[in-house]
Design a protein around this motif. Structure first.
Motif, PDB file in Angstrom:
ATOM      1  N   VAL A 391      14.883  -1.052 -35.812  1.00 55.05           N
ATOM      2  CA  VAL A 391      14.148  -0.738 -34.497  1.00 55.05           C
ATOM      3  C   VAL A 391      12.948  -1.212 -34.395  1.00 55.05           C
ATOM      4  O   VAL A 391      12.380  -1.280 -33.209  1.00 55.05           O
ATOM      5  N   LEU A 392      12.132  -1.286 -35.495  1.00 62.30           N
ATOM      6  CA  LEU A 392      10.612  -1.845 -35.628  1.00 62.30           C
ATOM      7  C   LEU A 392      10.980  -3.559 -35.390  1.00 62.30           C
ATOM      8  O   LEU A 392      10.121  -3.923 -34.546  1.00 62.30           O
ATOM      9  N   VAL A 393      11.839  -4.056 -35.843  1.00 66.21           N
ATOM     10  CA  VAL A 393      12.221  -5.760 -35.902  1.00 66.21           C
ATOM     11  C   VAL A 393      12.282  -5.769 -34.352  1.00 66.21           C
ATOM     12  O   VAL A 393      11.524  -7.051 -33.808  1.00 66.21           O
ATOM     13  N   VAL A 394      13.184  -5.095 -33.477  1.00 69.84           N
ATOM     14  CA  VAL A 394      13.283  -5.359 -32.205  1.00 69.84           C
ATOM     15  C   VAL A 394      12.051  -4.522 -31.390  1.00 69.84           C
ATOM     16  O   VAL A 394      11.848  -5.270 -30.284  1.00 69.84           O
ATOM     17  N   GLY A 395      11.788  -3.502 -31.700  1.00 70.32           N
ATOM     18  CA  GLY A 395      10.803  -2.673 -30.831  1.00 70.32           C
ATOM     19  C   GLY A 395       9.375  -3.497 -30.803  1.00 70.32           C
ATOM     20  O   GLY A 395       8.968  -3.359 -29.715  1.00 70.32           O
ATOM     21  N   ILE A 396       8.916  -4.034 -31.761  1.00 69.57           N
ATOM     22  CA  ILE A 396       7.570  -4.766 -31.723  1.00 69.57           C
ATOM     23  C   ILE A 396       7.686  -5.616 -30.383  1.00 69.57           C
ATOM     24  O   ILE A 396       6.867  -5.980 -29.673  1.00 69.57           O
ATOM     25  N   PRO A 397       8.525  -6.854 -30.575  1.00 67.13           N
ATOM     26  CA  PRO A 397       8.569  -7.866 -29.687  1.00 67.13           C
ATOM     27  C   PRO A 397       8.804  -7.119 -28.106  1.00 67.13           C
ATOM     28  O   PRO A 397       8.526  -7.661 -27.274  1.00 67.13           O
ATOM     29  N   TRP A 398       9.598  -6.077 -28.354  1.00 66.47           N
ATOM     30  CA  TRP A 398       9.850  -5.464 -27.018  1.00 66.47           C
ATOM     31  C   TRP A 398       8.835  -4.846 -26.361  1.00 66.47           C
ATOM     32  O   TRP A 398       8.380  -4.944 -25.111  1.00 66.47           O
ATOM     33  N   PHE A 399       7.779  -4.493 -26.988  1.00 70.27           N
ATOM     34  CA  PHE A 399       6.561  -3.900 -26.453  1.00 70.27           C
ATOM     35  C   PHE A 399       5.788  -5.042 -25.841  1.00 70.27           C
ATOM     36  O   PHE A 399       5.453  -4.911 -24.703  1.00 70.27           O
ATOM     37  N   PHE A 400       5.979  -6.067 -26.397  1.00 71.13           N
ATOM     38  CA  PHE A 400       4.994  -7.501 -25.674  1.00 71.13           C
ATOM     39  C   PHE A 400       6.141  -8.117 -24.818  1.00 71.13           C
ATOM     40  O   PHE A 400       5.167  -8.360 -23.582  1.00 71.13           O
ATOM     41  N   LEU A 401       7.160  -7.757 -24.514  1.00 68.64           N
ATOM     42  CA  LEU A 401       8.109  -8.235 -23.474  1.00 68.64           C
ATOM     43  C   LEU A 401       7.834  -7.393 -22.238  1.00 68.64           C
ATOM     44  O   LEU A 401       7.448  -7.841 -21.106  1.00 68.64           O
ATOM     45  N   TYR A 402       7.693  -6.043 -22.416  1.00 73.13           N
ATOM     46  CA  TYR A 402       7.326  -5.043 -21.326  1.00 73.13           C
ATOM     47  C   TYR A 402       5.887  -5.450 -20.880  1.00 73.13           C
ATOM     48  O   TYR A 402       5.713  -5.410 -19.689  1.00 73.13           O
ATOM     49  N   TYR A 403       5.012  -5.575 -21.759  1.00 75.95           N
ATOM     50  CA  TYR A 403       3.397  -5.614 -21.254  1.00 75.95           C
ATOM     51  C   TYR A 403       3.506  -6.993 -20.463  1.00 75.95           C
ATOM     52  O   TYR A 403       2.798  -6.782 -19.480  1.00 75.95           O
ATOM     53  N   PHE A 404       3.851  -8.132 -21.015  1.00 74.47           N
ATOM     54  CA  PHE A 404       3.524  -9.422 -20.343  1.00 74.47           C
ATOM     55  C   PHE A 404       4.435  -9.323 -19.039  1.00 74.47           C
ATOM     56  O   PHE A 404       3.755  -9.877 -18.120  1.00 74.47           O
TER      57      PHE A 404
END
Length: 511
Positions: A391-404
């Protein structure tokens, strides 16, 4: 179409009362089951204290009993949710109807020689409220709830001849529901085995589509959110054989969530059911990481003079999503002004479900995918059972995917999300809490225009007589995050405090 939406929203909100009991039961079962598990005690010897283990065992038992009796809870909850008045009588009638239905099925199994003596699960049978019956599960409860509510709404004001006058009105409802439940039980005795076979095949079809099917599940689930119809979509996967079946402790358990909690209470469990990775775990990626990233993007795109004002709103909405998994306060801040952002959000959410499926993340949940459930049903359960680090491995990049992505789209399309409104587009002044109910009623066209007032987890759901009398600009003064209208069905989004708003409106109307 509008009439269908109105019926669908009433049906969807009727699920919310039984669903509302799950978080408390899940907390008890999650903490008690995890900390009384022999493997956990072996790994953490300081937990091996007699009185402490007694407390955890009691907590686990208290939570388990709720999940073991979900069908009757849904029967009562659905009846109460669909009844237009005198809801207590409808709930009581549904409970009686549930007893009668299962007794009828049990009697027919005995009379036809089909009553299994052992391996009840293998015969598609089980024990429900002390009755050996077919495993109709939550479906059976929902059916009886609908029957009880329909008969209640039709006959709760019936007038009988004077000699039978005592049994008129509300007292007639348990009687007519009891007789109807005999018929329902007889019908289910005949058709349920075939229906169960169909559901199992349908579930196999969904499972057979692999990760693509999981992606579509997540996408459709999110797209139904604005209309408040998502409960109707995901609940069959969570609570019925559509989400899979598994034999646990000699009992046949149906539905992804039911299987997860049955395994949670079973010390022999070494890996949670794979269906959890398909129909649940993806939520944690979106709610804990994706949407907070979107909130940060909206903040950075706000006009300089507005950043201070919107920071608190966005921080509160992001924390609500992160901690509890309730997303409406944030989603409705951009849904109506920038539907493209919501479409992108739905696509990303579908891929989040797919990623959870690919990595076999089996972190279950009671209500939604927030940090609280992640701790209880992920971290506390251990890596071997849940694969929670992914969840962390995927979630952290997901944060930046949404942000940018959100930041790019907002600036490219100049979306007027919160903090970017023109001066004339800024929200109207908010009314005080004491005037909120009065203003809501006024915005809905007055008390005489209101038929039904109810709510789900985040929305005030109202059925009105004349849709043309609704004044959205007035309603917006009450602090709503958004309004969804379809014919005489109106949903006003307030967030988790909506039950307080509902009580205020009912008190103002004199209900």
């Amino acid at each position: 179409m509008k009439k269908a939406f109105e019926k669908a929203q009433q049906f969807g909100k009727s699920f919310m009362l039984p669903i509302a009991v799950l978080p408390a039961a899940g907390l008890l079962l999650g903490i008690g089951g995890a900390l009384s598990n022999p493997n956990t005690v072996s790994a953490y010897p300081f937990l091996d204290i007699t009185w402490l283990q007694a407390i955890f065992t009691i907590m686990s038992a208290a939570g388990s009993i709720v999940f073991a009796n979900l069908p009757i809870i849904f029967a009562v909850g659905v009846a109460i949710g669909l009844a237009r008045s005198d809801k207590g009588t409808a709930g009581l009638a549904a409970m009686i109807g549930y007893f009668v239905m299962n007794s009828t099925i049990g009697a027919l199994l005995s009379l036809t020689g089909k009553l299994a003596e052992d391996n009840l699960a293998g015969a598609g049978q089980g024990m429900s409220v002390g009755i050996q019956t077919l495993e109709t599960g939550v479906f059976g409860g929902i059916i009886i709830g609908i029957v009880a509510a329909a008969l209640h709404n039709k006959y709760n004001k019936i007038q009988l001849p004077q000699v039978l006058g005592f049994f008129g009105g509300s007292r007639f409802i348990p009687i007519v529901v009891s007789f109807a439940s005999i018929f329902v039980g007889a019908v289910l005795f005949v058709i349920w085995p075939f229906f169960q076979m169909f559901i199992n095949q349908l579930g196999n079809l969904v499972t057979g589509t692999g990760e693509i099917g999981t992606l579509l599940f997540g996408f459709i689930l999110r797209m139904l959110g604005p209309m408040g119809l998502h409960h109707i979509f995901y609940l069959p996967f969570w609570q019925t054989a559509l989400g899979g079946t598994m034999e646990i402790g000699g009992k046949l358990i149906s539905g992804t969530q039911n299987i997860f909690f049955a395994q949670l209470a079973d010390p022999s469990t070494t890996q949670y059911y794979e269906g959890v990775s398909r129909f649940m775990s993806g939520r944690f990626i979106t709610m804990m990481f994706g949407l907070p990233g979107a909130a940060l993007a909206i903040y950075h795109c706000a006009k300089k003079e507005n950043k201070k004002a919107v920071a608190g709103i966005l921080l509160s909405a992001a924390l609500t999503s992160f901690l509890t998994g309730i997303t409406e306060p944030l989603e409705f801040s951009f849904l109506f002004v920038a539907p493209l952002l919501y479409l992108v959000h739905s696509i990303f959410d579908g891929f989040a479900f797919m990623m959870a499926d690919i990595f076999n993340v089996t972190v279950g949940q009671t209500f939604s995918g927030g940090f609280i459930d992640f701790i209880l049903f992920g971290i506390l359960q251990g890596v071997d059972k849940t694969n929670w680090p992914y969840v962390l491995v995927v979630g952290i990049p997901w944060f930046f995917l949404y942000y940018f992505t959100f930041k790019f789209l907002i600036r490219w399309k100049n979306f007027k999300v919160i903090g970017r409104e023109d001066k004339e587009e800024k929200a109207a002044a908010q009314v005080s809490a004491t005037d909120r109910a009065k203003t809501i009623v006024e915005g809905l066209g007055g008390s005489e225009n209101i038929e039904i007032v109810d709510c789900c987890a985040t929305r005030l759901r109202v059925t009105i007589k004349n849709e043309n009398l609704v004044q959205e600009d007035v309603i917006k003064q009450t602090g709503s995050k958004g309004i969804v209208k379809a014919g005489t069905g109106v949903q006003i989004i307030y967030g988790p405090q909506v039950t307080i708003v509902k009580n205020e409106v009912e008190e103002y109307l004199g209900h």
